[in-house]
Design an enzyme around this catalytic site. Structure first.
Site, PDB file in Angstrom:
ATOM      1  N   GLU A  91       0.828  -1.201   0.000  1.00 36.64           N
ATOM      2  CA  GLU A  91       0.000   0.000   0.000  1.00 36.64           C
ATOM      3  C   GLU A  91       0.865   1.254   0.000  1.00 36.64           C
ATOM      4  OE1 GLU A  91      -4.108  -1.496   2.041  1.00 36.64           O
ATOM      5  OE2 GLU A  91      -2.539  -0.801   3.381  1.00 36.64           O
ATOM      6  N   CYS A 104       3.488   8.532   1.237  1.00 38.74           N
ATOM      7  CA  CYS A 104       4.052   7.581   2.193  1.00 38.74           C
ATOM      8  C   CYS A 104       4.262   6.250   1.460  1.00 38.74           C
ATOM      9  CB  CYS A 104       3.094   7.429   3.373  1.00 38.74           C
ATOM     10  SG  CYS A 104       3.680   6.268   4.601  1.00 38.74           S
ATOM     11  N   CYS A 111       6.534  -6.831   7.474  1.00 40.29           N
ATOM     12  CA  CYS A 111       7.682  -6.363   8.270  1.00 40.29           C
ATOM     13  C   CYS A 111       8.010  -7.413   9.320  1.00 40.29           C
ATOM     14  CB  CYS A 111       7.358  -5.037   8.948  1.00 40.29           C
ATOM     15  SG  CYS A 111       8.793  -4.327   9.801  1.00 40.29           S
ATOM     16  N   CYS A 115       6.713  -4.596  15.943  1.00 42.79           N
ATOM     17  CA  CYS A 115       6.322  -3.547  16.902  1.00 42.79           C
ATOM     18  C   CYS A 115       4.901  -3.856  17.370  1.00 42.79           C
ATOM     19  CB  CYS A 115       6.403  -2.172  16.266  1.00 42.79           C
ATOM     20  SG  CYS A 115       8.076  -1.777  15.699  1.00 42.79           S
ATOM     21  N   CYS A 118       1.658  -2.129  15.823  1.00 44.77           N
ATOM     22  CA  CYS A 118       1.649  -1.898  14.377  1.00 44.77           C
ATOM     23  C   CYS A 118       0.864  -2.985  13.647  1.00 44.77           C
ATOM     24  CB  CYS A 118       3.076  -1.858  13.862  1.00 44.77           C
ATOM     25  SG  CYS A 118       3.188  -1.799  12.077  1.00 44.77           S
ATOM     26  N   CYS A 338      -1.299   6.142   9.846  1.00 41.84           N
ATOM     27  CA  CYS A 338      -0.009   5.564  10.208  1.00 41.84           C
ATOM     28  C   CYS A 338      -0.198   4.257  10.991  1.00 41.84           C
ATOM     29  CB  CYS A 338       0.736   6.571  11.056  1.00 41.84           C
ATOM     30  SG  CYS A 338       2.447   6.210  11.205  1.00 41.84           S
TER      31      CYS A 338
HETATM   32  S1  SF4 Z   1       6.189   0.097  13.033  1.00 41.24           S
HETATM   33 FE1  SF4 Z   1       5.482  -1.681  11.842  1.00 41.24          FE
HETATM   34  S2  SF4 Z   1       6.339  -1.416   9.801  1.00 41.24           S
HETATM   35 FE2  SF4 Z   1       7.484  -0.029  11.189  1.00 41.24          FE
HETATM   36  S3  SF4 Z   1       9.274  -1.235  11.874  1.00 41.24           S
HETATM   37 FE3  SF4 Z   1       7.667  -1.573  13.421  1.00 41.24          FE
HETATM   38  S4  SF4 Z   1       6.609  -3.442  12.709  1.00 41.24           S
HETATM   39 FE4  SF4 Z   1       7.806  -2.674  10.981  1.00 41.24          FE
END
Ligand code: SF4
Length: 366
Positions: A91, A104, A111, A115, A118, A338
């Site tokens: 995206e 963005c 990923c 996190c 996220c 975000c």
């Molecule tokens: S916020 Fe999400 S996309 Fe960014 S590094 Fe952490 S897990 Fe990866």
């Protein structure tokens, strides 16, 4: 198969053109036609000889990822779902504001950094994007805007803050940023291209050596104990080491500052004491602070704080002398905010987990 010129730097394209027996300068002409004038085919590049245009048509193309869908939010934010050649999806989000239009951009499919707040992280990691897939996101948005308003400013800023950790896809990301900055391509000034990292210290140091873009760091906590739980990479590169790398990054860049992204989550990192701790932690680092209200998504373990609490947090940082913005959440109605970029990523991790769970439920041996 035709060569995709979209992922080529000017130097690589010059070499390629020279190998075809043409003057390397022709590469600049091709780039100008493609990026500046939006030529849809080599046929339109009328200051190239007919025979060269024919050869280009037979050998090469400018090919961006396929647009699967475009969603437009009531606040003007736009989100593209892009299908890649291998079936994966990513995206890209366009955020128009009064004085700038920011794109963005994603750097990976999914990923691996996990996190805890996220949405992308819930999908696991599939693979790095190649240069043309990164540049292709800018290309598609650039052409969409140019079609709508040929005299408009187009994309003014790019942030590598979409899906993925850009420093884990270092070489492709740097090459893509070089194309974004090239005058023959998108011509963005260094301050207008921002790489946002979760805090990979060796990557920040490496970036400092090869590139001159703006740096943003996803901090999200004022101390290691909390950051270890929100941004697990902190266990490897704790805050003190991260901030030292940030100082090294801006040391050679007069007037440069690092933007620290801090997602505010109710009852987790939004107290006045934590605002004061953040101010103390960043002392001495040339810093801007960008506070982002958490955007809940299905299954999220966190909540957005009350407006009054967020304002208190801002006021404390202002009083401590920091340039601080409380970001307006954008694109809520299309899940474009975000931390909400999820795409329909091939989710190998979770698929494997589901597969194992099914085997266990069925009593089959693993
Ligand atoms: S916020 Fe999400 S996309 Fe960014 S590094 Fe952490 S897990 Fe990866």
């Amino acid at each position: 198969m035709r060569v995709n010129l979209l992922g080529m730097t000017r130097q690589t394209l010059r070499t390629w053109v020279a190998e075809l027996g043409e003057h390397p300068y022709r590469a600049d002409q091709v780039m100008k036609w493609a990026y500046h004038r939006g030529a849809a085919s080599f046929e339109e590049m009328t200051d190239l000889s007919m025979s060269f245009r024919d050869r280009l048509g037979a050998l090469a193309e400018f090919k961006a990822p396929r647009v699967e869908s475009v969603q437009q939010s009531s606040d003007g934010t736009r989100k593209w779902l892009l299908r890649l050649d291998d079936g994966n999806a990513i995206e890209t989000v366009l955020i128009p504001e009064e004085r700038r239009t920011t794109l963005c951009v994603s750097s990976q499919v999914g990923c691996a950094l996990n996190c805890s707040f996220c949405s992308t992280a819930t999908q696991g990691f599939s693979r790095n994007l190649n240069v043309q897939e990164i540049v292709g996101q800018v290309w598609l948005a650039h052409h969409a805007l140019a079609e709508e308003d040929p005299d408009g400013p187009g994309i003014t800023n790019v942030v590598l803050m979409g899906m993925g950790e850009p420093l884990l896809n270092f070489d492709n990301v740097v090459e893509a940023m070089n194309i974004m900055r090239d005058d023959m391509a998108f011509g963005l000034a260094r301050r207008r291209v921002t790489l946002s990292t979760s805090g990979l210290v060796p990557g920040i140091d490496r970036l400092r050596e090869v590139c001159d873009v703006s740096l943003a760091v996803s901090l999200h906590a004022p101390d290691d104990e909390l950051r270890n739980t929100l941004v697990p990479i902190n266990r490897k590169y704790p805050i003190a080491e991260l901030l030292a790398a940030c100082e090294r990054y801006v040391a050679a860049r007069p007037r440069a500052r690092v933007t620290f992204e801090y997602t505010l989550m109710a009852g987790v990192n939004d107290s006045p004491a934590q605002a004061r701790a953040l101010a103390r932690a960043l002392e001495g680092v040339p810093a801007k602070i960008n506070l982002i209200p958490f955007n809940p998504y299905p299954g999220a373990a966190y909540r957005r704080p009350a407006q009054a609490d967020m304002q208190k947090f801002v006021d404390i940082l202002h009083r401590a002398g920091y340039t601080t913005t409380l970001r307006r959440t954008r694109g809520d109605d299309i899940d474009a905010a975000c931390g909400q970029l999820v795409g329909r990523v091939q989710d190998r991790t979770r698929r494997q987990e589901r597969f194992r769970a099914r085997l266990q439920n069925e009593g089959a041996p693993e």
